[in-house]
Design an enzyme around this catalytic site. Structure first.
Site, short mmCIF file in Angstrom:
data_model
loop_
_atom_site.label_atom_id
_atom_site.label_comp_id
_atom_site.label_asym_id
_atom_site.label_seq_id
_atom_site.Cartn_x
_atom_site.Cartn_y
_atom_site.Cartn_z
N GLU A 171 -1.35 -9.23 3.44
CA GLU A 171 -1.21 -9.78 4.80
C GLU A 171 -2.55 -10.20 5.42
O GLU A 171 -2.61 -11.13 6.22
CB GLU A 171 -0.49 -8.79 5.72
CG GLU A 171 -1.26 -7.53 6.12
CD GLU A 171 -1.16 -6.38 5.11
OE1 GLU A 171 -0.86 -6.65 3.93
OE2 GLU A 171 -1.41 -5.22 5.49
N CYS A 209 0.83 -1.20 0.00
CA CYS A 209 0.00 0.00 0.00
C CYS A 209 0.87 1.26 0.00
O CYS A 209 1.48 1.56 -1.02
CB CYS A 209 -1.00 -0.05 1.15
SG CYS A 209 -2.47 0.91 0.75
N HIS A 218 -3.54 -5.21 0.39
CA HIS A 218 -2.94 -5.74 1.62
C HIS A 218 -2.95 -7.27 1.62
O HIS A 218 -3.92 -7.87 2.13
CB HIS A 218 -3.71 -5.25 2.84
CG HIS A 218 -3.56 -3.79 3.09
ND1 HIS A 218 -2.67 -3.27 3.99
CD2 HIS A 218 -4.18 -2.72 2.53
CE1 HIS A 218 -2.74 -1.95 3.99
NE2 HIS A 218 -3.65 -1.59 3.11
N1 GLN Z 1 -2.13 6.59 2.71
C1 GLN Z 1 -2.21 5.84 1.50
C2 GLN Z 1 -3.57 5.97 0.84
O1 GLN Z 1 -4.54 6.31 1.50
C3 GLN Z 1 -1.86 4.38 1.75
C4 GLN Z 1 -2.82 3.68 2.67
C5 GLN Z 1 -2.27 2.39 3.25
O2 GLN Z 1 -1.07 2.17 3.27
N2 GLN Z 1 -3.13 1.54 3.75
O3 GLN Z 1 -3.70 5.73 -0.33
#
Ligand code: GLN
Length: 538
Positions: free
Chosen positions: A513, A385, A511
Site C-alpha cells: 500500500e 504483514c 506493505h
Molecule cells: N506484528 C507483526 C510483526 O511485527 C506484523 C507487523 C505489521 O503488520 N506491520 O512482525
C-alpha cells in the site's frame, strides 16, 4: 550553507486542525511539478516522539514507511501519491528528533560551555533540517508543512525558525497560510473573523503570510476575498479559495483554477514555464467519477474506528479501482467482531477480503477466522504483514492440523511457532526504529499470482515488522498447498505466500500500500480487485 537556487514554501495552518494542510501542500506541489519544477515536501511535526513509529494508530493514524526505512507521518503518503516521487528520512522531522540531536551534541560538548537554548540552538537545528533537502541540489522548490495550528505552544519554535529564515538574505521563501471560513447557517453568512485572528496570531510571531488559502463549504464572493485581503495585508489575488471537494484528488485542479501556482511562482520570482496539462491526473479523475461497475471489499482490522489507521490501504484501493474501471466499496470490519458463528453474516456479501497489518494479540482470532472463511469459500484474499502471518497461522491450524500453531508475538511458548522472531531481532529491547524497516529485495517465482501482477521477477517493497515465516515448516506448507512464491534471497526470508488452488490467495510480509500512487496503482492491489470482480461475476 544553503543552495541559493532552491526556493522554500512554508505551509502553516490556523483556526483549527484537520483542515487538510497535507492535501493543500501536496496539491500545490503537484501543480508546480506539472509546470516542470522538481518539488519535494517535508513535514515538521511538533510532538516530542522522535518519530511516529511508536505511536498507537488511534493517536495519529497510520505510520507511513519510506524506502529508506523512516517511520513517518501519514501526510508523507499523500505527498508520494500526489507527486509520484519517493520521500525519505529527511522529509519528516519531529520536535523529539530535533531535541534528541541537540541534546546529544550538548553531551558531546559541541556547544563549548554555552547555555543551550530554544533560540538559537533549537531554531538553528530546525533551520538546518529544513535546508537539508534544499541542499541536496535535487529540488527547485521545497515545501515545508508545519504541523499543528498557529498559536499552539509546541509550534512556536517552528514559526520562529520560519520568521528567521524569511529575514535571511540568501533564502528565498514564502509562507502559505491555510485557514477556515466557517458558514453560519443561522445567519446564512461566511465568517472571516477566525481567519483574521489566525493571521494576527502569525503576525504576533513576526510572520506575515504571503498567500492565504481559505477552506470553505461555499463559494467565497469577491467581497469576502477582498475583505480578507484588506484585513490580513495580502494581495487580493493571493487569497485563494479551497472549497470542499468531492475527492482529495480534485484539489490540485481546484488549486490550479484558483491560480495558486502562478501566485506562488510570482512571489518566488520564478517563471511559469510550461502550461501544465495534468493529463494523466485528469484521466484518473474522469475514471474515478465514471466507474463501469462496483466491487465490495472487506477490510478487516482492529483499528477501524479511526479510518486514518489504514490510510494508504484505502487510497491504494481507490487507485486500483480506477485502474479496473471499478468503484471499490470498502466495508470496514472490526476483527474482534468476526467469530465462527458470525463469519457468514459479516463476510458473505464480500467480493474480496483484505486482512490488515497490525501488532499484538487483540483481534487476532477474528483475523484468522476471516482468513479461514476466505480460503474455504474461494474469496479473493490479500493479507498484508500481520494479515499474511495470520494466513500462515490459519493454514497451520486448519490444514496442517497444528491446533496450537501461532506467532511467538502472541503466544511465545506455542509448540508450533510458524511465525517467529527474526534472527536479527533477537535481543533488541528498544522499541523505536528497531523493526525491519524500509525497502528490501524480493525475488518472485515465475508461475505465481504475484509474478502475474508485477510482470517481473525482482521487486522492491517496504517492510515494517519483527516476525517472519519460520522456514522450518516451509516444506510441510508447500506439500499441503501453501507456497512461498516470493523470497528475500539475501536472507532467505519468505516474503509472499500463495495458495495456487485458490482463485486468488496472496499474503505479503511487506506493505504494498505504501507504494501505490495515482499514476502508478500498485500491481497487487490492481490484480486483487480484478480477481474480486471476477469472483463477483461468478
Ligand atoms: N506484528 C507483526 C510483526 O511485527 C506484523 C507487523 C505489521 O503488520 N506491520 O512482525
Amino acid at each position: 550553507m544553503s543552495d541559493s537556487s532552491t526556493k522554500y514554501i512554508f505551509v502553516t495552518g490556523g483556526v483549527t486542525s484537520s483542515l487538510g494542510k497535507g492535501i493543500v501542500a501536496a496539491s500545490l506541489a503537484k501543480i508546480l511539478q506539472a509546470r516542470g519544477y522538481s518539488v519535494t515536501i517535508q513535514k515538521l511535526d511538533p510532538y516530542i516522539n522522535v518519530d511516529p513509529g511508536t505511536l498507537n494508530p488511534y493517536e495519529h493514524g497510520e505510520c507511513f514507511v519510506t524506502d529508506d526505512g523512516a517511520e513517518t507521518d501519514l501526510d508523507l503518503g499523500h505527498y508520494e501519491r500526489f507527486l509520484n516521487v519517493p520521500t525519505s528520512q529527511a522529509n519528516n522531522v519531529t520536535t523529539g528528533r530535533i531535541y534528541q540531536y541537540v541534546i546529544n551534541k550538548e553531551r558531546e560538548g559541541a556547544y563549548l560551555g554555552k547555555t543551550v537554548q530554544v533560540i538559537p540552538h533549537i531554531t538553528d537545528e530546525i533551520k538546518r533540517r529544513i535546508q537539508l533537502l534544499g541542499n541536496t541540489g535535487k529540488y527547485d522548490i521545497v515545501i515545508t508543512e508545519i504541523g499543528g495550528t498557529v498559536g499552539d505552544i509546541e509550534s512556536l519554535p517552528y514559526i520562529e525558525a520560519v520568521r528567521q529564515l524569511k529575514w535571511e538574505p540568501e533564502i528565498d521563501c514564502i509562507v502559505v497560510h491555510l485557514t477556515l471560513v466557517p458558514f453560519l447557517a443561522a445567519s446564512g453568512e461566511l465568517k472571516t473573523k477566525p481567519t483574521q485572528h489566525s493571521v494576527k496570531a502569525l503576525l504576533e510571531s513576526g510572520v506575515q503570510p504571503d498567500v492565504l488559502v481559505l477552506r470553505t463549504e461555499h463559494d467565497l464572493t469577491e467581497d469576502v476575498k477582498r475583505k480578507v485581503a484588506l484585513f490580513c495585508n495580502i494581495e487580493p489575488r493571493a487569497v485563494i479559495q479551497a472549497q470542499d471537494a468531492e475527492t482529495i484528488y480534485d484539489v490540485p485542479l481546484l488549486m490550479q483554477e484558483e491560480e495558486l501556482d502562478k501566485v506562488v511562482l510570482d512571489k518566488l520570482s520564478l517563471p511559469y514555464r510550461e502550461e501544465p496539462t495534468l493529463e494523466g491526473w485528469k484521466d484518473f479523475l474522469k475514471n474515478l467519477k465514471n466507474p463501469k461497475d462496483e466491487v465490495n471489499i472487506g477490510l478487516v482490522g482492529k483499528y477501524i474506528e479511526l479510518k486514518d489507521s489504514y490510510k494508504s490501504i484505502a487510497e491504494a484501493f481507490i487507485h486500483s479501482g480506477v485502474k479496473n474501471n471499478l468503484q471499490v466499496n470498502l466495508h470496514w470490519i472490526h476483527s474482534e467482531d468476526v467469530t465462527e458463528e458470525l463469519a457468514d453474516n459479516l463476510l458473505e456479501h464480500l467480493d474480496g477480503i483484505l486482512v490488515a497489518p497490525g501488532f499484538g494479540e487483540r483481534g487476532i482470532e477474528g483475523k484468522i477466522t476471516t482468513i479461514k472463511y476466505a480460503r474455504e469459500n474461494n474469496i479473493p484474499f490479500l493479507g498484508i504483514c500481520l494479515g499474511m502471518q495470520c494466513a500462515v497461522i490459519e493454514f497451520a491450524r486448519n490444514v496442517l492440523k497444528y491446533d496450537d500453531a501461532h506467532s511467538t508475538e502472541m503466544y511465545p511458548d506455542t509448540p508450533y511457532p510458524v511465525i517467529y522472531l527474526m534472527e536479527d531481532q533477537r535481543g533488541i529491547t528498544s522499541k523505536g526504529g528497531t523493526m525491519r524497516l524500509g525497502s528490501y529485495h524480493c525475488e518472485l517465482q515465475e508461475n505465481s499470482k504475484a509474478y502475474q501482477a508485477y510482470g517481473k521477477k525482482d521487486i522492491f517493497e517496504r517492510h515494517r515488522h519483527r516476525y517472519e515465516f519460520n522456514n522450518k515448516y516451509l516444506k510441510e506448507f508447500e506439500q499441503e498447498g501453501m507456497i512461498a512464491t516470493g523470497k528475500n534471497p539475501e536472507k532467505d526470508l519468505v516474503e509472499i505466500v500463495e495458495i495456487p488452488k485458490h482463485p486468488w490467495f496472496v499474503g505479503v510480509q511487506f506493505h504494498p500500500e505504501y507504494k501505490s500512487t495515482v499514476l502508478n496503482p500498485h500491481p497487487l492491489f490492481v490484480d486483487f480487485i480484478k480477481a474480486s470482480y471476477e469472483n463477483k461475476k461468478r
